[in-house]
Design an enzyme around this catalytic site. Sequence first.
Site, PDB file in Angstrom:
ATOM      1  N   CYS A 172       0.828  -1.226   0.000  1.00  0.00           N
ATOM      2  CA  CYS A 172       0.000   0.000   0.000  1.00  0.00           C
ATOM      3  C   CYS A 172       0.859   1.271   0.000  1.00  0.00           C
ATOM      4  O   CYS A 172       0.448   2.291  -0.527  1.00  0.00           O
ATOM      5  CB  CYS A 172      -0.874   0.069   1.250  1.00  0.00           C
TER       6      CYS A 172
HETATM    7  N1  LIG Z   1      -3.970  -0.392  -0.649  1.00  0.00           N
HETATM    8  C1  LIG Z   1      -4.312  -0.203   0.618  1.00  0.00           C
HETATM    9  O1  LIG Z   1      -4.911  -1.047   1.236  1.00  0.00           O
HETATM   10  N2  LIG Z   1      -4.007   0.979   1.162  1.00  0.00           N
HETATM   11  C2  LIG Z   1      -4.231   1.304   2.525  1.00  0.00           C
HETATM   12  C3  LIG Z   1      -5.123   2.484   2.674  1.00  0.00           C
HETATM   13  C4  LIG Z   1      -5.348   2.854   4.110  1.00  0.00           C
HETATM   14  C5  LIG Z   1      -6.040   4.167   4.279  1.00  0.00           C
HETATM   15  N3  LIG Z   1      -6.074   4.527   5.655  1.00  0.00           N
HETATM   16  C6  LIG Z   1      -7.440   4.117   3.726  1.00  0.00           C
HETATM   17  O2  LIG Z   1      -8.360   3.759   4.464  1.00  0.00           O
HETATM   18  O3  LIG Z   1      -7.634   4.444   2.564  1.00  0.00           O
END
Ligand SMILES: NC(=O)NCCC[C@H](N)C(=O)O
EC number: 3.5.3.6
Length: 420
Positions: free
Chosen positions: A410
């Site tokens: 991510c």
């Molecule tokens: N690809 C992913 O799973 N990214 C993590 C995103 C975390 C962020 N706090 C969100 O909720 O969008």
Amino acid sequence: MLTEKPAPGPAPTPAGTLGVASEVARLRQVILHRPGREMTRLTPQNKDELLFDDLLWLPRAQEEHDEFATVLAAAGVQVLFLTDLLRETLAVPEARRYVVDHTFGVRLHGPSAAPVLRAMAEAMDDAELTDVLICGMTKREMLERTVEPRSIVLASLGLDDLVLPPLPNHLFTRDTSSWVYDGVAVNSMRMPARVRESVHLEAIYRWHPRFAGSAHHRWSAPLADAITTVEGGDVLVLGDGAVLVGMGERSTPQGVELFASRLFAAGAADRVVTLSMPKARAFMHLDTVMTMVDERSFIKYAGLGMLPSATLTPTGDGLRVVPHEPEQMHGVIAEAMGVTSLRILTPEQDVHSAAREQWGDGCNALAIAPGVVVTYDRNATANAYLQDLGVDVRVVPGGELGRGRGGPHCMSCPTIREGI
Ligand SMILES: NC(=O)NCCC[C@H](N)C(=O)O
């Protein structure tokens, strides 16, 4: 005092042509965002709205992130930092105008305040504006820079309320923009807290000298709406013209059809497999439950089970959609990849431990070469399991970083992998 950012490694050598033709081919260039002052805006009251499950201890989060960047640089990956890219982009007058216009607008700030805020932003130097765009701005901070215009929007805010919300989820560079074959999607984000991230990435790819000169395709219309959304964490580039996309909390069927149509129209891909995922925070993106380790191996969360899928292919003037039953999921992906079967890697552990490791991003591996992955150290069972299978696992600490619910996959936006 926040710790200083370290040099990301040896002087970068030209990393190659922009593009990503595989999830696992040797990684050459990546965009990261080192967490900064924006994290100090998180409070117990606003963290849920800002999509964080807990508050980060910033100096430790920065140390962890520095280690992540160091591991990548040591593997020969050129690490680009979002803050630097944005600051350098704002030096281009057209880019600055685009960003300011899309940040301080009538919808967010009302017709009385918007022009004053835009003039205030225009007066900032590139570094200060970058800081404000990412960290946001309270009304008190605004009043240090400009006199308060007569505006019921501003009048309704207390001195410590945010005139501009921060963007703590820039940490997760994977989601906002994603390189798929020889093009990039600057994504329409599903959650209001992340919408403005796309403004910055759009400006970077359009005007930063590193990207502006390249003839890459565009797979998206950023800031389109909250219906045709695709987020990069849902997208896995399977290789050889195939793409896997998860549809769940963030990426919608409408968004995925548009995305597939653009890939097909350019001839960059000729099959897109979709997976219908549960709409739940634990499964917010496909890469939170499933990522690639080598050309035919996926680490997969035991609790994901088998999902309904569909194969999209081009028909000339439209899309051919073939739906599949859940039990066909692995076979459908294998067929799209042109392999006889997938190697599904699911560590053996009790359901509670599996759920805890998934929550701690145990399945969120970033492949930096086939069979070489970066993972969080806390996921001991998954890491040991991969190592036993001969995978080269390079661990980084994630105790603080993980509080935003994202791991190494991510937190990285690969811009160049070998073999494009
Ligand atoms: N690809 C992913 O799973 N990214 C993590 C995103 C975390 C962020 N706090 C969100 O909720 O969008």
